[in-house]
Design a protein around this motif. Structure first.
Motif, short mmCIF file in Angstrom:
data_model
loop_
_atom_site.label_atom_id
_atom_site.label_comp_id
_atom_site.label_asym_id
_atom_site.label_seq_id
_atom_site.Cartn_x
_atom_site.Cartn_y
_atom_site.Cartn_z
N ILE A 18 104.40 -28.37 54.73
CA ILE A 18 103.67 -29.12 53.72
C ILE A 18 102.34 -28.44 53.48
CG2 ILE A 18 102.52 -31.29 53.18
CD1 ILE A 18 104.68 -32.73 54.72
N GLU A 19 102.10 -28.07 52.22
CA GLU A 19 100.83 -27.48 51.85
C GLU A 19 99.87 -28.61 51.51
OE1 GLU A 19 98.93 -24.50 48.48
OE2 GLU A 19 101.07 -24.92 48.47
N ARG A 20 98.67 -28.56 52.08
CA ARG A 20 97.68 -29.58 51.81
C ARG A 20 96.63 -29.00 50.87
NH1 ARG A 20 97.25 -33.98 54.84
NH2 ARG A 20 98.83 -34.33 56.40
N LEU A 21 96.41 -29.71 49.78
CA LEU A 21 95.42 -29.25 48.81
C LEU A 21 94.18 -30.14 48.91
CD1 LEU A 21 97.69 -28.68 45.69
CD2 LEU A 21 96.88 -26.99 47.33
N THR A 22 93.04 -29.53 48.91
CA THR A 22 91.80 -30.29 48.94
C THR A 22 91.57 -30.94 47.59
OG1 THR A 22 90.43 -28.45 48.22
CG2 THR A 22 90.77 -28.69 50.63
N LEU A 23 90.72 -31.93 47.57
CA LEU A 23 90.33 -32.57 46.33
C LEU A 23 89.72 -31.54 45.39
CD1 LEU A 23 89.86 -35.06 44.56
CD2 LEU A 23 87.74 -35.47 45.83
N LYS A 24 88.92 -30.64 45.94
CA LYS A 24 88.29 -29.58 45.14
C LYS A 24 89.35 -28.69 44.48
CE LYS A 24 85.04 -25.74 45.65
NZ LYS A 24 84.18 -25.01 46.60
N THR A 25 90.38 -28.32 45.22
CA THR A 25 91.45 -27.49 44.68
C THR A 25 92.20 -28.24 43.58
OG1 THR A 25 91.69 -26.29 46.75
CG2 THR A 25 93.58 -26.23 45.24
N GLN A 26 92.50 -29.51 43.84
CA GLN A 26 93.20 -30.30 42.83
C GLN A 26 92.36 -30.44 41.57
OE1 GLN A 26 94.31 -33.93 44.87
NE2 GLN A 26 96.41 -33.19 45.08
N LEU A 27 91.08 -30.68 41.74
CA LEU A 27 90.20 -30.83 40.58
C LEU A 27 90.15 -29.53 39.78
CD1 LEU A 27 88.34 -32.64 38.96
CD2 LEU A 27 86.46 -31.96 40.47
N PHE A 28 90.03 -28.40 40.46
CA PHE A 28 90.02 -27.09 39.78
C PHE A 28 91.32 -26.89 39.00
CE2 PHE A 28 91.29 -22.62 39.74
CZ PHE A 28 90.25 -22.08 39.00
N ARG A 29 92.45 -27.14 39.65
CA ARG A 29 93.74 -26.96 38.99
C ARG A 29 93.90 -27.92 37.82
NH1 ARG A 29 98.35 -25.73 43.60
NH2 ARG A 29 97.37 -23.81 44.39
N PHE A 30 93.42 -29.15 37.99
CA PHE A 30 93.48 -30.15 36.93
C PHE A 30 92.69 -29.68 35.71
CE2 PHE A 30 92.46 -34.12 34.75
CZ PHE A 30 93.68 -34.76 34.76
N ILE A 31 91.52 -29.13 35.95
CA ILE A 31 90.68 -28.64 34.85
C ILE A 31 91.35 -27.45 34.16
CG2 ILE A 31 88.48 -27.52 34.30
CD1 ILE A 31 87.23 -29.39 36.46
N MET A 32 91.88 -26.52 34.94
CA MET A 32 92.56 -25.36 34.34
C MET A 32 93.78 -25.80 33.52
SD MET A 32 90.82 -22.69 35.02
CE MET A 32 89.45 -23.79 34.74
N THR A 33 94.52 -26.75 34.05
CA THR A 33 95.67 -27.29 33.33
C THR A 33 95.19 -27.99 32.07
OG1 THR A 33 96.94 -27.55 35.34
CG2 THR A 33 97.60 -28.91 33.47
N GLY A 34 94.08 -28.70 32.18
CA GLY A 34 93.50 -29.39 31.03
C GLY A 34 93.11 -28.44 29.92
N VAL A 35 92.63 -27.27 30.29
CA VAL A 35 92.28 -26.26 29.29
C VAL A 35 93.53 -25.84 28.52
CG1 VAL A 35 91.47 -23.87 28.98
CG2 VAL A 35 90.20 -25.43 30.47
N VAL A 36 94.61 -25.59 29.24
CA VAL A 36 95.86 -25.21 28.58
C VAL A 36 96.35 -26.34 27.67
CG1 VAL A 36 98.31 -24.62 28.94
CG2 VAL A 36 96.54 -23.60 30.39
N GLY A 37 96.36 -27.56 28.20
CA GLY A 37 96.78 -28.72 27.41
C GLY A 37 95.88 -28.93 26.20
#
Length: 150
Positions: A18-37
């Motif tokens: 199980i890979e554990r992602l920090t809140l910071k990592t999730q927030l970064f990925r969410f923002i990058m995904t948001g840019v694409v969206g």
């Protein structure tokens, strides 16, 4: 990434770990995904507006395209969740609620910006940023702590 006690669990991978992602990592990925969206959303919205569709209709179609793009990327990459019809439906219900906020802000800000004698592109681009920014914050809160919680 592996990390601290504030991490949130990710998905089980093929090797069973199980890979554990920090809140910071999730927030970064969410923002990058948001840019694409957002690119998909605004691009669709503006092209449909140029094609003669009204602001409300073009924003609605653009929102749908951007939302589906963001959901698919966030489910797999940001929150690493397995596919689920229930999760998809709950996410779409959350997006519907934030859609109401987003399209309202978009349409309310257009006349205000038009009064500033800005070019139509900038009126819609700034309106989009206001609406999208608000929706992004709401969506992250809902997805992180409600839909994709463990």
């Amino acid at each position: 990434m592996t990390g601290s006690a504030t991490d949130v669990p990710g998905a089980t991978h093929e090797g069973g770990t199980i890979e554990r992602l920090t809140l910071k990592t999730q927030l970064f990925r969410f923002i990058m995904t948001g840019v694409v969206g957002a690119v998909v959303d605004f691009g669709s919205t503006y092209l449909l507006f140029l094609a003669g569709l009204g602001d409300g209709a073009s924003k609605t179609v653009g929102f749908i395209f951007g939302t589906l793009t963001a959901y698919l990327i966030n489910r797999r990459w940001t929150f690493q969740a397995t596919p689920s019809v229930k999760r998809f439906l709950v996410t779409m219900a959350a997006y519907l609620a934030t859609y109401a906020v987003q399209v309202s802000l978009y349409k309310l800000s257009i006349p205000w910006l038009e009064d500033m004698d800005l070019d139509q592109f900038w009126v819609r681009a700034i309106s989009f940023v206001i609406a999208q920014g608000t929706a992004t914050v709401l969506n992250f809160i809902i997805q992180r702590w409600v839909i994709f919680r463990s």
